[in-house]
Design a protein around this motif. Structure first.
Motif, PDB file in Angstrom:
ATOM      1  N   ASP A 686     -71.135 -55.605  17.857  1.00 51.15           N
ATOM      2  CA  ASP A 686     -71.192 -56.123  19.155  1.00 51.15           C
ATOM      3  C   ASP A 686     -71.000 -57.558  19.652  1.00 51.15           C
ATOM      4  N   ASN A 687     -70.866 -58.321  18.396  1.00 55.07           N
ATOM      5  CA  ASN A 687     -70.647 -59.651  18.657  1.00 55.07           C
ATOM      6  C   ASN A 687     -69.265 -60.100  17.786  1.00 55.07           C
ATOM      7  N   ALA A 688     -68.483 -59.255  17.798  1.00 56.30           N
ATOM      8  CA  ALA A 688     -67.417 -59.424  16.971  1.00 56.30           C
ATOM      9  C   ALA A 688     -66.301 -60.528  17.322  1.00 56.30           C
ATOM     10  N   CYS A 689     -66.480 -60.787  18.721  1.00 52.90           N
ATOM     11  CA  CYS A 689     -65.527 -61.845  19.018  1.00 52.90           C
ATOM     12  C   CYS A 689     -65.991 -63.119  18.601  1.00 52.90           C
ATOM     13  N   ASN A 690     -67.357 -63.446  18.654  1.00 47.17           N
ATOM     14  CA  ASN A 690     -67.730 -64.823  17.953  1.00 47.17           C
ATOM     15  C   ASN A 690     -67.791 -64.780  16.226  1.00 47.17           C
ATOM     16  N   LEU A 691     -67.995 -63.444  15.721  1.00 53.03           N
ATOM     17  CA  LEU A 691     -67.700 -63.261  14.379  1.00 53.03           C
ATOM     18  C   LEU A 691     -66.346 -63.832  13.956  1.00 53.03           C
ATOM     19  N   HIS A 692     -65.315 -63.288  14.938  1.00 55.91           N
ATOM     20  CA  HIS A 692     -63.848 -63.657  14.394  1.00 55.91           C
ATOM     21  C   HIS A 692     -63.643 -65.154  14.248  1.00 55.91           C
ATOM     22  N   GLU A 693     -64.047 -65.854  15.511  1.00 61.87           N
ATOM     23  CA  GLU A 693     -63.985 -67.136  15.572  1.00 61.87           C
ATOM     24  C   GLU A 693     -64.559 -67.993  14.668  1.00 61.87           C
ATOM     25  N   TYR A 694     -65.943 -67.498  14.089  1.00 57.18           N
ATOM     26  CA  TYR A 694     -66.690 -67.967  12.904  1.00 57.18           C
ATOM     27  C   TYR A 694     -66.071 -67.746  11.560  1.00 57.18           C
ATOM     28  N   VAL A 695     -65.396 -66.694  11.246  1.00 57.48           N
ATOM     29  CA  VAL A 695     -64.583 -66.449   9.932  1.00 57.48           C
ATOM     30  C   VAL A 695     -63.111 -67.622  10.111  1.00 57.48           C
ATOM     31  N   LEU A 696     -62.608 -67.386  10.970  1.00 61.47           N
ATOM     32  CA  LEU A 696     -61.506 -68.370  11.206  1.00 61.47           C
ATOM     33  C   LEU A 696     -61.784 -69.831  11.226  1.00 61.47           C
ATOM     34  N   ASN A 697     -63.277 -70.281  11.530  1.00 62.30           N
ATOM     35  CA  ASN A 697     -63.496 -71.868  11.204  1.00 62.30           C
ATOM     36  C   ASN A 697     -63.822 -72.076   9.825  1.00 62.30           C
ATOM     37  N   ARG A 698     -63.847 -70.772   8.997  1.00 63.03           N
ATOM     38  CA  ARG A 698     -64.433 -71.196   7.505  1.00 63.03           C
ATOM     39  C   ARG A 698     -63.463 -70.697   6.609  1.00 63.03           C
ATOM     40  N   LEU A 699     -63.141 -69.401   6.443  1.00 66.07           N
ATOM     41  CA  LEU A 699     -62.589 -68.800   5.411  1.00 66.07           C
ATOM     42  C   LEU A 699     -61.445 -67.708   6.083  1.00 66.07           C
ATOM     43  N   PRO A 700     -60.464 -68.490   6.821  1.00 66.25           N
ATOM     44  CA  PRO A 700     -59.501 -67.330   7.534  1.00 66.25           C
ATOM     45  C   PRO A 700     -58.756 -66.331   6.589  1.00 66.25           C
ATOM     46  N   LEU A 701     -58.238 -66.895   5.500  1.00 65.67           N
ATOM     47  CA  LEU A 701     -57.304 -66.017   4.589  1.00 65.67           C
ATOM     48  C   LEU A 701     -58.093 -64.969   4.043  1.00 65.67           C
ATOM     49  N   PHE A 702     -59.334 -65.108   3.763  1.00 64.06           N
ATOM     50  CA  PHE A 702     -60.114 -63.812   3.284  1.00 64.06           C
ATOM     51  C   PHE A 702     -60.267 -62.945   4.146  1.00 64.06           C
ATOM     52  N   PHE A 703     -60.296 -63.085   5.328  1.00 67.83           N
ATOM     53  CA  PHE A 703     -60.385 -62.201   6.542  1.00 67.83           C
ATOM     54  C   PHE A 703     -58.890 -61.904   7.312  1.00 67.83           C
ATOM     55  N   LYS A 704     -58.058 -62.317   6.903  1.00 63.32           N
ATOM     56  CA  LYS A 704     -56.566 -62.124   7.376  1.00 63.32           C
ATOM     57  C   LYS A 704     -56.308 -60.822   8.068  1.00 63.32           C
ATOM     58  N   ASP A 705     -56.619 -59.800   6.990  1.00 56.76           N
ATOM     59  CA  ASP A 705     -56.319 -58.508   7.186  1.00 56.76           C
ATOM     60  C   ASP A 705     -57.430 -57.533   7.971  1.00 56.76           C
ATOM     61  N   THR A 706     -58.494 -58.245   8.283  1.00 57.28           N
ATOM     62  CA  THR A 706     -59.499 -57.604   8.823  1.00 57.28           C
ATOM     63  C   THR A 706     -59.174 -57.678  10.526  1.00 57.28           C
ATOM     64  N   GLN A 707     -59.530 -56.493  11.070  1.00 56.41           N
ATOM     65  CA  GLN A 707     -59.695 -56.095  12.587  1.00 56.41           C
ATOM     66  C   GLN A 707     -61.225 -56.394  12.957  1.00 56.41           C
ATOM     67  N   PHE A 708     -61.227 -57.301  13.867  1.00 58.21           N
ATOM     68  CA  PHE A 708     -62.864 -57.277  14.571  1.00 58.21           C
ATOM     69  C   PHE A 708     -62.957 -56.461  15.838  1.00 58.21           C
ATOM     70  N   LEU A 709     -63.612 -55.523  16.019  1.00 62.24           N
ATOM     71  CA  LEU A 709     -63.820 -54.790  17.318  1.00 62.24           C
ATOM     72  C   LEU A 709     -65.155 -54.862  17.701  1.00 62.24           C
ATOM     73  N   VAL A 710     -65.411 -54.898  19.089  1.00 58.22           N
ATOM     74  CA  VAL A 710     -66.343 -54.709  19.683  1.00 58.22           C
ATOM     75  C   VAL A 710     -66.785 -53.403  19.984  1.00 58.22           C
ATOM     76  N   ASP A 711     -68.056 -52.673  19.718  1.00 51.64           N
ATOM     77  CA  ASP A 711     -68.499 -51.303  19.884  1.00 51.64           C
ATOM     78  C   ASP A 711     -68.181 -51.122  21.411  1.00 51.64           C
ATOM     79  N   ARG A 712     -68.115 -49.809  21.703  1.00 54.70           N
ATOM     80  CA  ARG A 712     -67.819 -49.294  23.098  1.00 54.70           C
ATOM     81  C   ARG A 712     -68.934 -49.615  23.988  1.00 54.70           C
TER      82      ARG A 712
END
Length: 780
Positions: A686-712
């Protein structure tokens, strides 16, 4: 009096308060506390003395600044005055202090500790609601107090105190010595006479049992289970009714190996209570004793084949304990509630020959339950595994969220450190990893330009953007020539065509471009081909790849292909692609391996494989940016914030993490980084938007192929986010129930009364047991 300077006495007091965690907030408040008293001569905490410390927010009407004013019950007059003063005054803190006198030792110590805590939690005197979202203290309540002794806190008519037991009698440890029967004592005695709420019942158990014990009888039986064999979950025999004696089976002596038989080596222990579903009876209990004079080996009655658990001082039928197991799992019944019902049945069914009723205590039932739980023959760990494709040991799609179910802070060693400086602040910058920067991954990084773009994206034929605003917008975006050129095609309209509305909405978003333009090889190849003049609609495989990985881009390219300035749109998309790839152009170093498992985590098939690491972004003050999504949360003042659970899309829970601090993107980031060899392909949160920003601030390459989605369920709350986080736009995930975690966590919230006041070990065991049955039900 001690010869030490007052500052040294205060510092010693502060250190001991921190060490023993004996400053306790009143539930729902960050201004009301009970604090253990201090002996300045002996330089140690007083064992049976607590004080109430209150701090009141006051605002200087002249300067607008706010500050705390403290009071303590050691100075009753000042305490009453400060409780009554107005919260808005025309004087500063120094002027107010002149009127009310110097602070006492307790206030000085509390101020030092709470000032650090305020800085950690960003608590401001006139803005407490942002931290603790609880209602004001309008009701009388009991609360937990950190202590090795059986103590309970109580608030009566806004007055807080601590109740304990001295010389076998309840006593208020806060009110003056002359007050032998204060309002706090009256309230506690009333609570103990009634059942109260589930939480109150659990908290009052230690007091009840301490009062029930005498000099000769211990109510809390020292448990050494004599049963050693595993107990099957399903019964293999009928409940042993009418049993008069129990005799061990023939066995070898555990010390010398001599064969022991009931015929030759039987020893009578005596009459012991046997607790069944409906009554308590006395039965003869025997054990086998080695007849060799040099050996003292014994064999006790195990009872597993007969459906009996031998606790040593009493015996319990498996049926009784299994019955509570079913009540716990399916009825969410706390053990104490079950004990009250069972005790009623015992009183009606007990025979005349029953032994001392002191043995029928909550402690007895609880101890036998824990023994039963340890011997229960179930494979808890393997239920936390989904054998379907895409899951197994590391699911490619995960769904996660937090719930407020937790155990008491006093059982966790790290909660005391919440008021100390983190070790990470001592790490030099050169030793920290750095991720991408915000300005690198947001195409229009100027907030004023994005604001006008948002306004432009909402403009229409009937309500175009004003000439002044459009002119200002074109001026603001001059740094981005491809965007500026596209706007020039629309200067007569001053609103975006229907085909371009979604594109301008994304350009106005503060989300990273890679949230809607996937940095995958297939998407990069498709965009490069379109730049070369290839029609994107001619290749069905390309269309499917775009729709599944970048549905926003899919819509823009397919809708705008007939527009006369399509080539300029493609040029802008190519520029956006460069922005989407920037966060991943560095060379992040994955943290080193680690096998030190976290005792607050339970992930049977996802063991700890690496450390979390330290990042520059961890050291920065995380301020909420205007226009960005936020997830607000509140927490109980005496419990840890909660547990964070993780599921596969088929509804199987893969484990949970007890959170030491309030829920934040750091929790799922740490779980994925430290337990997955490669990052999951999809994270639904439910907080995927901020989680995406969080990982990009720290270790973006590890999560490059990960899709971050908010539940319906939560998507409607994300009005400021990129549409790329909307699960509904991805047709391949239409089959996933994105409310799996919410539904499971709602079940967990129903067992709060059972688990919240357990110690850490029992909490972890019961929670994993509950999730085991939940997983078994899902697997059926």
């Amino acid at each position: 009096m001690t010869g030490l300077m007052p500052e040294m006495v205060t510092e010693a007091y502060v250190c001991q308060l921190k060490q023993f965690a004996v400053i306790t907030p009143i539930p729902g408040s960050c201004r009301h506390f009970v604090i253990k008293d201090f002996d300045s001569d002996k330089m140690e905490l007083k064992e049976f003395s607590y004080l109430e410390v209150l701090r009141k927010p006051v605002q200087n009407m002249q300067t607008g600044t706010s500050y705390w004013v403290y009071s303590c019950t050691c100075l009753p007059g000042r305490h009453a005055l400060i409780k009554s003063i107005a919260e808005r005054r025309n004087e500063d803190k120094e002027g107010l202090s002149d009127n009310f006198g110097l602070d006492c030792l307790h206030i000085k110590a509390a101020d030092k500790i709470l000032t650090q805590l305020d800085a950690e939690l960003d608590i401001q005197p006139m803005n407490m609601e942002a931290v603790y979202n609880y209602p004001p203290e309008t009701h009388d309540v009991v609360f937990d107090v950190t202590s090795e002794l059986p103590l309970i806190g109580v608030v009566v008519e806004h007055s807080a105190a601590v109740i304990g037991i001295i010389r076998s009698a309840l006593k208020c440890l806060t009110c003056p010595q002359s007050s032998s029967f204060c309002s706090h004592l009256k309230f506690i005695q009333k609570c103990m006479e009634s059942d109260g709420s589930e939480e109150e019942s659990e908290m009052l158990i230690p007091l009840r049992e301490k009062l029930s014990q005498s000099d000769t009888i211990k109510s809390d039986i020292q448990v050494l289970s004599q049963s050693m064999n595993k107990i099957p979950l399903l019964p293999i025999v009928e409940e042993p009714i009418g049993l008069t004696e129990v005799i061990p089976d023939e066995s070898d002596c555990p010390l010398c190996g001599t064969r022991l038989t009931p015929k030759n080596d039987l020893f009578y222990l005596g009459l012991l209570p046997f607790l069944t579903m409906n009554k308590q009876v006395s039965i003869k209990v025997y054990q086998l004793q080695c007849s060799r004079t040099s050996c003292k080996g014994t064999v006790s009655f195990d009872g597993a084949p007969s459906g009996i658990l031998n606790i040593g001082k009493f015996l319990v039928t498996h049926f009784l304990l299994r019955d509570y197991l079913l009540h716990f799992v399916h009825g969410r019944c706390p053990l104490y509630r079950y004990y009250l019902v069972w005790l009623g049945r015992q009183e009606r069914g007990t025979t005349v020959a029953a032994v001392d009723p002191q043995l029928i205590t909550y402690s007895s039932l609880r101890s036998s339950w824990y023994c039963y739980l340890n011997l229960l023959d179930i494979d808890v760990k393997n239920s936390f595994l989904c054998n379907k494709d895409g899951c197994r040991n590391a699911p490619s799609v995960i769904l996660c969220d937090a719930t407020s179910l937790a155990y008491r802070q006093l059982y966790h060693e790290s909660w005391k450190s919440a008021i100390t400086i983190s070790d990470e602040t001592m790490i030099e910058d050169k030793l920290l990893e750095s991720g991408s920067r915000y300005s690198e991954r947001v195409y229009v990084y100027d907030a004023a330009a994005r604001k006008l773009l948002k306004k432009f994206s909402k403009a229409s034929l009937s309500s175009p953007l004003s000439v002044e605003d459009f002119t200002q917008l074109c001026s603001n975006v001059s740094l981005w020539p491809e965007l500026h050129k596209l706007l020039m095609h629309l200067q007569e309209l001053r609103y975006p065509p229907l085909e371009l509305q979604v594109l301008f909405k994304e350009l106005a978003s503060s989300s990273s471009v890679c949230s809607w333009i996937a940095p995958s090889e297939s998407v990069i190849s498709i965009i490069h081909n379109v730049v070369k003049g290839v029609n994107p609609t001619e290749n069905p495989c390309h269309l499917v790849a775009l729709q599944q990985q970048s549905p926003i881009l899919f819509k823009v390219l397919t809708d705008c292909i007939s527009l006369p300035f399509f080539s300029d749109i493609v040029a802008l998309i190519n520029s956006l692609l460069e922005c989407a790839l920037r966060p991943f152009q560095g060379c992040n170093i994955v943290p080193p391996n680690s096998k030190n498992e976290d005792s607050d985590a339970f992930f049977p098939h996802l063991p700890l494989i690496r450390q979390r690491g330290h990042y520059l972004a961890d050291r920065k003050l995380q301020r909420i940016q205007s226009g960005k999504c936020t997830k607000k949360s509140s927490r109980h003042p005496s419990l840890l914030p909660g547990v964070f659970t993780m599921f596969c899309p088929h509804g199987i829970c893969y484990g949970f993490q007890v959170m030491k601090q309030a829920e934040s993107p750091n929790v799922p980031f740490t779980i994925m980084l430290t337990r997955f060899h490669t990052a999951p392909q999809v994270v639904i949160y439910d907080n995927a938007c901020n989680l995406h920003e969080y990982v990009l601030n720290r270790l973006p390459l590890f999560f490059k192929d990960t899709q971050f989605l908010v539940d319906r369920f939560h998507w409607d709350n994300h009005s400021a986010c990129s549409l790329g986080y909307n699960t509904n736009l991805y047709p391949q995930y239409a089959w996933i129930n994105t409310q799996i975690v919410e539904q499971s966590n709602s079940e967990l919230n129903r067992i709060k009364g059972s688990l919240s006041y357990m110690n850490k070990g029992n909490f972890m065991k019961h929670l994993s047991l509950f999730l085991y049955f939940q997983n078994k039900q899902t697997l059926k």
